[in-house]
Design a protein around this motif. Structure first.
Motif, PDB file in Angstrom:
ATOM      1  N   LEU A 203       0.832  -1.151  -0.050  1.00  0.00           N
ATOM      2  CA  LEU A 203      -0.093   0.019  -0.163  1.00  0.00           C
ATOM      3  C   LEU A 203       0.680   1.307  -0.060  1.00  0.00           C
ATOM      4  O   LEU A 203       1.523   1.425   0.909  1.00  0.00           O
ATOM      5  CB  LEU A 203      -0.734   0.078   1.464  1.00  0.00           C
ATOM      6  CG  LEU A 203      -1.646   1.179   1.611  1.00  0.00           C
ATOM      7  CD1 LEU A 203      -2.563   1.395   0.305  1.00  0.00           C
ATOM      8  CD2 LEU A 203      -2.560   1.206   2.772  1.00  0.00           C
ATOM      9  N   ALA A 229      -2.082  -1.621  -3.596  1.00  0.00           N
ATOM     10  CA  ALA A 229      -3.065  -0.754  -3.733  1.00  0.00           C
ATOM     11  C   ALA A 229      -2.366   0.664  -3.744  1.00  0.00           C
ATOM     12  O   ALA A 229      -1.076   0.818  -2.918  1.00  0.00           O
ATOM     13  CB  ALA A 229      -3.746  -0.708  -2.598  1.00  0.00           C
ATOM     14  N   TYR A 255      -3.705  -5.611  -8.973  1.00  0.00           N
ATOM     15  CA  TYR A 255      -3.912  -4.218  -8.476  1.00  0.00           C
ATOM     16  C   TYR A 255      -4.960  -3.971  -8.397  1.00  0.00           C
ATOM     17  O   TYR A 255      -6.060  -4.045  -9.065  1.00  0.00           O
ATOM     18  CB  TYR A 255      -3.267  -3.431  -9.731  1.00  0.00           C
ATOM     19  CG  TYR A 255      -3.389  -1.810  -9.552  1.00  0.00           C
ATOM     20  CD1 TYR A 255      -2.875  -1.200  -8.582  1.00  0.00           C
ATOM     21  CD2 TYR A 255      -4.173  -1.028 -10.475  1.00  0.00           C
ATOM     22  CE1 TYR A 255      -2.871   0.123  -8.321  1.00  0.00           C
ATOM     23  CE2 TYR A 255      -4.317   0.294 -10.088  1.00  0.00           C
ATOM     24  CZ  TYR A 255      -3.725   0.985  -8.939  1.00  0.00           C
ATOM     25  OH  TYR A 255      -3.794   2.122  -8.675  1.00  0.00           O
ATOM     26  N   LEU A 259      -7.027   3.289  -2.875  1.00  0.00           N
ATOM     27  CA  LEU A 259      -8.031   3.057  -1.903  1.00  0.00           C
ATOM     28  C   LEU A 259      -7.941   4.295  -0.868  1.00  0.00           C
ATOM     29  O   LEU A 259      -6.557   4.616  -0.392  1.00  0.00           O
ATOM     30  CB  LEU A 259      -8.001   1.884  -1.375  1.00  0.00           C
ATOM     31  CG  LEU A 259      -7.765   0.581  -2.025  1.00  0.00           C
ATOM     32  CD1 LEU A 259      -7.502  -0.655  -1.215  1.00  0.00           C
ATOM     33  CD2 LEU A 259      -8.952   0.532  -2.795  1.00  0.00           C
ATOM     34  N   LYS A 264      -9.483   1.476   2.460  1.00  0.00           N
ATOM     35  CA  LYS A 264      -8.056   1.254   2.570  1.00  0.00           C
ATOM     36  C   LYS A 264      -7.845   0.233   3.969  1.00  0.00           C
ATOM     37  O   LYS A 264      -7.144  -0.306   3.855  1.00  0.00           O
ATOM     38  CB  LYS A 264      -7.411   2.515   2.624  1.00  0.00           C
ATOM     39  CG  LYS A 264      -6.024   2.257   2.984  1.00  0.00           C
ATOM     40  CD  LYS A 264      -5.249   3.866   3.188  1.00  0.00           C
ATOM     41  CE  LYS A 264      -5.324   4.025   4.469  1.00  0.00           C
ATOM     42  NZ  LYS A 264      -4.531   5.192   5.036  1.00  0.00           N
TER      43      LYS A 264
END
Length: 371
Positions: A203, A229, A255, A259, A264
């Protein structure tokens, strides 16, 4: 104590905040709110309006807005299509904001000025004109770009707060450190999860210094599922996304987009582990403590501050190469997810971050008064 918390970056503006990844801006807002709750008279000084429950002083954005209106598109479109125009206009706004804050401090409105994002570097050159103490927080490694390598050596006598001891190693040897304050998160916003899903997570920004390609290579070596992300920068001059990441997407590497908010947090909570494979001197890495707060172990590189945040074998595993990451992916089950949460409770809460800044402010102001 009256503090001006200055965040000159143009993205700290409600008109654009929700469309970008800029964690220093969100940290500054959390810090401002926390300082206010602790009894500090704080003014958050930003280029554009930020509604956050504390006093907010802004620059004059009318020229910028008029330029955007004349061109018929927004901030990010201007940045992408005409980057030099964007940078030039942003620096005008930043210079006006910093000048105004220094003048207000000289007029007795503030006891201390904290330049919280110094990536623009304008505030350094004029800090000597401010009659009140000024402290600086820099959110990159001090050796990240050539201009920083040359600039900081000339201003190492100013007051600097580091966000990790690793960040200090990237700075000139004689840097005047007035404190080290780790980032912190509001634990109420991060729900702990005892159970995980079936994937490893990355992330953040999808850029080469973040080492995303190493996580991809490790996932393909072991056959585990990796979900990526964050924001990629396809179509730029050095198109890392198109060159190194997009061709590798498939059954094991997915992918999932950019977010935000609860989406998220749910992505983090359900991960078996977060992979933070940075290949540069990461000065902190807020996503690392966000994952730990959810109870998610972190597989992190030895570069930069990760070893200060992640206790190897206890709250995560340190691994720097694709081969090493692949080897430790099978060991994440050894990590107790409650121990990950406790790591944040003990060292990386919003309350500790706020208290650390208040301690530094009081020390700097007291020292100045004695001079």
């Amino acid at each position: 104590m009256r503090v001006a918390l200055v965040v000159p970056h143009i993205f700290v503006n409600d008109g654009v905040r929700e469309r970008v990844i800029f964690s220093p801006g969100e940290l500054a807002i959390d810090l401002a709110q926390g300082l206010e709750e602790k009894g500090v008279d704080v003014t958050l000084c930003t280029p554009g309006v930020v509604e956050c429950g504390v006093k907010n002083a802004t620059a004059d954005m009318s020229g910028f807005e008029k330029e955007l209106e004349g061109r018929g598109y927004g901030y990010l479109e201007l940045l992408k299509k005409h980057s030099m125009v964007f940078v030039g206009m942003a620096r005008q706004v930043q210079a006006e904001l910093i000048s105004d804050v220094y003048q207000r401090a000289n007029a007795g409105e503030f006891d201390l000025v904290h330049i919280y994002t110094n990536e623009e570097d304008i505030a350094l050159q004029f800090a000597g004109l401010c009659e009140k103490p000024v402290v600086f927080t820099h959110h990159d490694p001090f050796n990240f770009l050539i201009k920083y390598k040359s600039v900081f050596a000339r201003y190492q006598h100013l007051n600097y707060i580091s966000m990790s001891l690793a960040q200090r190693r990237t700075a000139p040897e004689e840097m005047n450190w007035v404190g080290n304050v780790y980032h912190g998160v509001d634990l109420d916003k991060y729900e702990f999860s005892e159970e995980s899903g079936d994937y490893f997570a990355y992330l953040g920004r999808i850029i080469e210094p973040k080492g995303v390609h190493l996580a991809v290579e490790a996932a393909k070596k072991t056959g585990v599922k990796l979900k990526i992300a964050g924001k990629h920068y396809g179509g730029t001059a050095d198109d890392y996304w198109t060159r190194a990441i997009e061709p590798e997407l498939g059954e094991s590497v997915e992918y999932v987009g950019y977010l935000r908010g609860e989406e998220k947090l749910e992505f983090l909570r359900r991960a078996k582990a977060l992979v933070v494979p940075s290949v540069f001197d990461e000065p902190f890495g807020i996503v690392t403590i966000e994952a730990l707060a959810c109870g998610v172990p972190v597989i992190g590189s030895s570069a930069g501050a990760t070893p200060e945040i992640v206790e190897d074998g206890v709250s995560g595993l340190i691994a720097s190469t694709a081969k090493e990451i692949a080897e430790v992916m099978g060991r994440v089950g050894e990590i107790d997810r409650r121990t990950c949460r406790r790591r944040v409770e003990e060292k990386f809460t919003l309350e500790r971050m706020v208290a650390g800044h208040v301690e530094v402010y009081e020390k700097v102001v007291a020292r100045t008064e004695l001079c």
